[in-house]
Design a protein around this motif. Sequence first.
Motif, short mmCIF file in Angstrom:
data_model
loop_
_atom_site.label_atom_id
_atom_site.label_comp_id
_atom_site.label_asym_id
_atom_site.label_seq_id
_atom_site.Cartn_x
_atom_site.Cartn_y
_atom_site.Cartn_z
N ASN B 318 0.96 -1.18 0.04
CA ASN B 318 0.10 0.03 -0.01
C ASN B 318 0.95 1.24 -0.07
O ASN B 318 1.26 1.86 0.93
N PRO B 319 1.10 1.73 -1.21
CA PRO B 319 2.21 2.78 -1.48
C PRO B 319 1.69 4.16 -0.66
O PRO B 319 2.42 5.34 -0.40
N SER B 320 0.29 4.33 -0.04
CA SER B 320 -0.14 5.34 0.61
C SER B 320 -0.23 5.26 2.12
O SER B 320 -0.96 5.94 2.76
N GLY B 321 0.17 3.98 2.50
CA GLY B 321 -0.03 3.56 4.07
C GLY B 321 0.90 4.51 4.87
O GLY B 321 1.89 5.19 4.55
N THR B 322 0.35 4.61 6.06
CA THR B 322 1.19 5.67 6.98
C THR B 322 2.54 5.40 7.19
O THR B 322 3.18 6.29 7.15
N THR B 323 2.92 4.19 7.41
CA THR B 323 4.55 3.88 7.58
C THR B 323 5.06 4.18 6.41
O THR B 323 6.14 4.83 6.68
N VAL B 324 4.94 3.90 5.21
CA VAL B 324 5.59 4.10 3.94
C VAL B 324 5.56 5.81 3.86
O VAL B 324 6.52 6.19 3.27
N THR B 325 4.18 6.19 4.06
CA THR B 325 4.37 7.92 3.83
C THR B 325 5.17 8.56 4.77
O THR B 325 6.19 9.42 4.54
N VAL B 326 5.30 8.13 6.10
CA VAL B 326 6.40 8.72 7.02
C VAL B 326 8.00 8.55 6.77
O VAL B 326 8.39 9.42 6.68
N LEU B 327 7.99 6.97 6.55
CA LEU B 327 9.40 6.80 6.02
C LEU B 327 9.92 7.58 5.02
O LEU B 327 10.87 8.00 4.80
#
Lengths: 302, 393
Positions: B318-327
Motif C-alpha cells: 500500500n504505497p499510501s500507508g502511514t508507515t511508508v508515507t512517514v518513512l
Amino acid sequence: MPEGVLEIDRISKRYGEVVALRDMSFDVRAGELFGFVGSNGAGKTTAMRIALGVLAADSGGVRWNGRTVDLDTRRRIGYMPEERGLYPRMKVLDQLVYLAELHGMGTNEAHTSAENWIARLGLRDRRTDEVQRLSLGNQQRVQLAAALVHEPDVLVLDEPFSGLDPVAVDVMSQVLREKASAGVPVVFSSHQLDLVERLCDRVGIISAGSMVASGTVDELRSGGAARLVVESPTTEWAATLESVRLIERNGTRCVLELADGTDDQTVLHAALAAGPVHEFSRQRPSLTELFRNVVTTEGRSG
Amino acid sequence: MTSARAVSLVAKREFVTKVRTRSFLIGTAVIIAVLAGYVVLQSVLFDDQQHSVVGLSGQATQLADPLREKAKAFGIEVETRDVTTAGDAEQQVRDGALDALVTGAPPELKMIVKGSGDDVLATALNDVLRQQVLTAQLAEAGINPQEVAQSLANATVAVTALEPVDPQRGQRLAIGLIVAALLYYSLLVYGTMVAQGVVEEKSSRVVEILLATLRPWQLLLGKVIGLGAVGLLQLLVISTVGLGLSSAFDVIDVSSLGGAALLTGVLWYLLGFFLYATVFAAAASLVSRQEELQSVLTPISMTIIVAFVAGINLMIGNPSGTTVTVLSMLPPFAPILMPGRMALGVAPAWQVLLAVALALLAIAAITWLGGKVYANAVLRTGARVKLREALKL
C-alpha cells in the motif's frame, strides 16, 4: 630566483601526555642544505609535518620570509613525507601532472614539468606504468619527482635517502645540491649521518623534542671540550696537569680532554718533558660521535 | 589557487580515473545487458499473450471477422489465416506456427491446440459461436437479430468508481520499483566507492601530500562530486538505454511516465548521494586499511538495505500507508522511497517538498559533521580512530 628564509619558531606539540616537540626553533636560509638528525621518536617527522601544516602545533609558528605560512605559501613547498605516499593505481605521468596542478601549475606547465622530472630521474620508460608496478627504488624516484614537480621554493624532505641504492643516493644528493644552489632552502632528515655530514651546510641535532645543537658541521665538530690524541710511551705526565683529563688509553695512545682555556702547547711541553712524542693531534669528533654524545647525555638528563 | 579550482581538480581526477576502470565499463555493460534482457523477455511474454495466430479451415473461415472483433474486446489480438487448402494445418499447430486450428462447420466446431491452449481464445470462440447460433435461431423465430444485439449492448451496469483505478498503475508500479532499485544500487555502490577512495588515500599515505596543498573539505568535496558524477553518468546511461529499449519494445509508455521518473530519479540521486557519501567518507576516514572498512560501513549499508527492502514491500502492499508515507519523508529513507512513491503518483506535493527540505537540512548537518570527522581522522593512521575522538577534536 626564489630566495627566503624558512623559520621554525618555538613550536610545541603534545600528544596527550607525550611531549613530541618542546619549543623547537631553527631556520633554513636560501640556498642552504639543512640536515635534521635525531633518534627515532625525537620529533623530526612531527616538526616537518607541522611545517607543512599537515599537523597543527600547540604553540609557536612557522614563517616563510617573515610571514606565517598559510595554504598558499605551503603550495610552494615541496614535501616528501616519511610515509611514502602515491596513488598505487595511477600512472606515473598522470600522478605527477595531477600533483603539479594541485600545487597551482597550469595544465601545460604541469605536463612539461612532469616530463622533465621523469626524464631527469630516469623514469622515461615507466612513465605510463602504474606506480604499484614499479620497483621500490623507482617508486622512491617518483616520490622525489612528486616533491619537485611544481618547482617549489622550499624543500622539506623526511628521510629522502632511506631505501635508495647508491646510484639513487647520488642522484638525490645531486638534485638537492642543485636546488640549494638555485637558492631554495632545503631541509631533510636522515639517519645516514656520514651523508648528512658530507652534504649539509648546517646540521641540527634534535633529541626528545628539542633542538640540542645546531650549526655548520665544522662548528659542531669544533665545539665542546677540546680533545687531543697523544702517542707517547707513558701517560703519567698527564696526571700532573690539573686542566687535563684522561679519557681513554689504548696502548701507547691516549685521548685527553682539555679544560676551557688550556693551551695545548703546555700539554705538549709536559709530554715532551716526560719522553718522546710520536703523535700529537687535535681530535675532532665525527657527526656520529657528536650525535651519540648528545643523545646519550640528553637521555641521562631526561 | 581558488577553492573551486582545487575541488574541480580533485573531482576531475576521481571522475576520469573511475570512468576508465574496467570495473566501471563492465559493470555498466552488465547492468544494461540485464535490463535489455528483461525488457526483451517482457515484450516477448507480452506478445505471446496478446498475439495468437488461428488457422481457420473450411466453413470456419466465415468466423474470421467476428472472432477478431470478439478477441479485441477481450484484449487479445488474433490473426486469422485461411488454411483450408493447407494439408498440414495440424502439423503447423504442432510446430507452433499456428496457436490454434479451427475446423468444422458451426455449430459443430473443433479447435485443435498444441498443449493446454489459450482459455481466452477458447472463450472468445465460444462467444462467437453462441452469437452465431443465437442469430440463426432469432432469424428463424422472425426477430431482427440486430435489434436484439442493440438492446443487449445497452443493457450494461453503469459503474461509478469512488477511487478510480489508474489504468497505468501497473506501469507506474514497475517504474517506481525500477527507480527505487536503481537508486538503491547507485547509493550503495558509489557510497562504498567514496569510502574505498578515502581508505586508499589513507592506506597509501598519499593523503599527507594532498593535505599539504588542499584543505580536507576540498579533498572530500572533490571526491564526492567526482564519484557522484560517475554514478550519475552510469544512472543516465542505464536509464536512457532502458527507456529507449522499453519504448522500442512497447513495454512502457515512455513519453508520459518515463521522462518524469527519470527527472525525479536524478533529483533524488543527487540528494541521496550527498547525504550518504559524506557519511561513507567520514566512516572510512576512521580506519586505515581496506580490510577494516567493512566493519565501519556495515551500519550505513544496512540502513540503505533496510530502506530498500522494507520500503519496497510496503510500497507494493500500500504505497499510501502511514508507515511508508512517514518513512518516505525521513532523510535516510527518502532518497529510495520518495522517488518510488512519486513514480506511483501517490505522493502529494507537500510531502515531496517536505522530504526535499528535510533531506537538504540533513545534508547540511551531515556534511558539517562528516567533514569534521574526516578532517580529524584522515591523517591518523594505525589503529581505528574512535568516533568520539574524531568528533571531539
